[in-house]
Enzyme design. Structure first.
Site, PDB file in Angstrom:
ATOM      1  N   ALA A  34       0.836  -1.186   0.000  1.00 31.33           N
ATOM      2  CA  ALA A  34       0.000   0.000   0.000  1.00 31.33           C
ATOM      3  C   ALA A  34       0.875   1.241   0.000  1.00 31.33           C
ATOM      4  O   ALA A  34       1.741   1.387   0.838  1.00 31.33           O
ATOM      5  CB  ALA A  34      -0.910   0.004   1.222  1.00 31.33           C
ATOM      6  N   CYS A  35       0.653   2.098  -0.941  1.00 28.93           N
ATOM      7  CA  CYS A  35       1.179   3.459  -0.990  1.00 28.93           C
ATOM      8  C   CYS A  35       0.274   4.199  -1.956  1.00 28.93           C
ATOM      9  O   CYS A  35      -0.319   3.590  -2.843  1.00 28.93           O
ATOM     10  CB  CYS A  35       2.618   3.504  -1.517  1.00 28.93           C
ATOM     11  SG  CYS A  35       3.925   3.414  -0.273  1.00 28.93           S
ATOM     12  N   ASP A  36       0.178   5.490  -1.793  1.00 27.93           N
ATOM     13  CA  ASP A  36      -0.601   6.302  -2.717  1.00 27.93           C
ATOM     14  C   ASP A  36       0.088   7.643  -2.895  1.00 27.93           C
ATOM     15  O   ASP A  36       0.577   8.232  -1.918  1.00 27.93           O
ATOM     16  CB  ASP A  36      -2.024   6.524  -2.197  1.00 27.93           C
ATOM     17  CG  ASP A  36      -2.804   5.233  -2.100  1.00 27.93           C
ATOM     18  OD1 ASP A  36      -3.334   4.795  -3.126  1.00 27.93           O
ATOM     19  OD2 ASP A  36      -2.874   4.648  -1.000  1.00 27.93           O
ATOM     20  N   GLU A 121       5.637   4.558  -5.781  1.00 26.49           N
ATOM     21  CA  GLU A 121       4.804   3.410  -5.413  1.00 26.49           C
ATOM     22  C   GLU A 121       5.496   2.127  -5.846  1.00 26.49           C
ATOM     23  O   GLU A 121       6.179   2.092  -6.872  1.00 26.49           O
ATOM     24  CB  GLU A 121       3.456   3.453  -6.145  1.00 26.49           C
ATOM     25  CG  GLU A 121       2.741   4.783  -6.101  1.00 26.49           C
ATOM     26  CD  GLU A 121       2.319   5.158  -4.702  1.00 26.49           C
ATOM     27  OE1 GLU A 121       1.835   4.255  -3.985  1.00 26.49           O
ATOM     28  OE2 GLU A 121       2.480   6.322  -4.326  1.00 26.49           O
TER      29      GLU A 121
END
Length: 500
Positions: A34-36, A121
């Site tokens: 998860a990364c944004d 990301e």
């Protein structure tokens, strides 16, 4: 309760097994990547600036410190030691702020003195990964900040290094969590435009943005609409059997690794991208640093995939990510970069930084060209210490996780007031600095901003120390309501975190 105890025993057994056999069984079974990163260009923001934001998600208990390096000149023949390899240094590197894994060379996010800001990301492609003999994607990000005066220049510096050295190596600290290797996607912004750079091994595609909004997550976003690309991008996909023809080629579809049974779940990744993008579109022409902070704190509330009980107990990866036995990463740091082309260099870029999960923490503004981040912000490892601001923040997050409904309102009441105070003070401090610059008093302007930074950091330190005292007491009265208490107890006891 018996089910919880059985789950805890299974969890401990898996950890022991992973340690014995020396492979990433644990990480593979329970990690949700998860990364944004998301950006709004001039027509989308309230003040016609460029605003870039990112939540950086990493394994639990891994400090992601905030560092600042000055503009430097280097002698011919110097080298720079990156995380795993050494490469030639350039003659000049630029002042920058970076959010840094404490053990690595590279950054998850950062900004330089020319107003270049980058977030990255993890993405997963059919192209094989390398191990140990190249640059981490985070290394590429830092090198782009150190060497690029514009988004376009930084992007091509990163591309040149990617094609020469490849991207490779364990993205997690050896022996601490598991093994991880992935390719990278970036948003690279400056005062006027942004570039989306998405990579698969040494192949890449890039999209130019001058208007509107964009968001990336752990899933490719560029399809047929790239503006620049590796010269053999489509041909390679055809040769590998991923695309029928160059005419039929679609980068995200054909390079992305979505369909195998062991692939990472693309659905959760797409949901997060859809969420941040929809928020940007909702706020179009009204985007501000404050609205970007609100997006960073989202757990998909108000949607069909909102958490069933509380933010730390979600079944999905969310923009503000909390770790659990099912999703082993959490938001270890967050940034909102505000780039304003019409202001003098001292004021034109602001780096708003939050440690740990932004929903339980506070953003603080920093500037380049003179003002400095407190040295203590670079302190922290994977073990708890009371002298690390990252750990003050992460302990507040961990306490909130134990009973989010009872404790998080208290934390937000404190930090929402602080952010309103900061933004009000910011307007006055910047106006005073601008007036001093007009009067030819640049040093006085720098001192005024430094006083503003010091006042913010001093207030926040007091608030963190107070919350670290009051939250445990409230938790004793309210009780623990966390679903994954055995998971949390194991990690915090291993890393020396004082929790009730």
């Amino acid at each position: 309760m018996e089910e919880n105890r059985r789950g805890a025993r299974d969890w401990r057994g898996l950890r022991k097994l992973a340690g014995r056999v020396g492979i990433a069984i644990l990480a593979c079974l329970q990690t949700a990547w998860a990364c944004d990163t998301w950006v709004a260009l001039q027509d989308a923001t309230a003040d016609h600036s460029v605003i870039l934001a990112k939540n950086s998600d990493r394994p639990p208990m891994e400090a992601q410190v905030l560092v600042q390096f000055p503009h430097q000149r280097h002698a011919a023949g110097e080298t720079v030691k990156c995380t795993y390899i050494e490469i030639p240094q350039v003659a000049e590197t630029y002042e920058h702020i970076g959010s840094k894994l404490w053990w690595a060379f590279g950054y998850e996010e950062g900004m330089n003195e020319y107003g270049v800001a980058i977030g990255n990301e993890a993405v997963f492609s059919k192209e094989p990964v390398q191990w140990g003999d190249g640059l981490l994607g985070m290394d590429l990000l830092r090198l782009g900040l150190e060497r690029g005066k514009t988004a376009y220049q930084a992007m091509h510096i990163m591309i040149d290094l990617l094609e020469k050295y490849g991207q490779s190596g364990d993205c997690e600290r050896a022996g601490e969590w598991g093994k991880a290797n992935y390719h990278n996607s970036y948003v690279i912004a400056d005062l006027k435009e942004a570039w989306v750079l998405e990579t698969a091994g040494r192949y890449w595609a890039a999209k130019h943005l001058t208007r509107g909004v964009w968001s990336i997550s752990n899933i490719y976003s560029i399809e047929r609409d790239w503006d620049e690309a590796h010269p053999r991008l489509a041909d390679h996909a055809v040769e590998m059997g991923w695309a029928k023809s160059a005419q039929d080629f679609n980068f995200a579809r054909d390079y992305g690794d979505y369909w195998r049974s062991e692939s990472k779940n693309p659905g959760a990744m797409q949901i997060r991208r859809n969420m941040t993008l929809s928020c940007l579109r909702r706020d179009f022409a009204r985007v501000t640093p404050a609205s970007m902070m609100a997006i960073s704190r989202s757990h998909l509330e108000g949607t069909v995939v909102e958490p069933r009980w509380a933010a730390p107990e979600t079944f999905w990866a969310t923009p503000c990510m909390h770790d659990s036995p099912h999703s082993g990463y959490h938001s270890a740091a967050s940034m909102v970069v505000h780039l304003r082309a019409d202001l003098p260099p001292l004021l034109r870029q602001v780096y708003w930084a939050s440690f740990s999960n932004p929903c339980c923490n506070v953003y603080k503004p920093f500037y380049l060209h003179g003002p400095a981040i407190p040295a203590s912000y670079a302190v922290g490892t994977s073990s708890y210490t009371d002298d690390s601001p990252w750990w003050w923040a992460n302990r507040v997050k961990l306490l909130c996780d134990l009973n989010y409904q009872a404790l998080s309102p208290d934390v937000r009441a404190v930090f929402d007031a602080t952010e309103r105070w900061e933004m009000d003070r910011q307007a006055h401090a910047e106006a005073d600095a601008a007036q001093l610059i007009k009067q030819g008093k640049a040093e006085d302007a720098e001192k005024a901003l430094q006083q503003f930074i010091d006042a913010n950091c001093g207030r926040v330190e007091k608030e963190y120390r107070a919350l670290n005292q009051t939250l445990p007491a409230k938790l004793q009265n309210e009780g623990v309501r966390y679903l994954f208490r055995d998971y949390l107890k194991e990690w915090t006891s291993q890393k020396g975190v004082p929790l009730p």
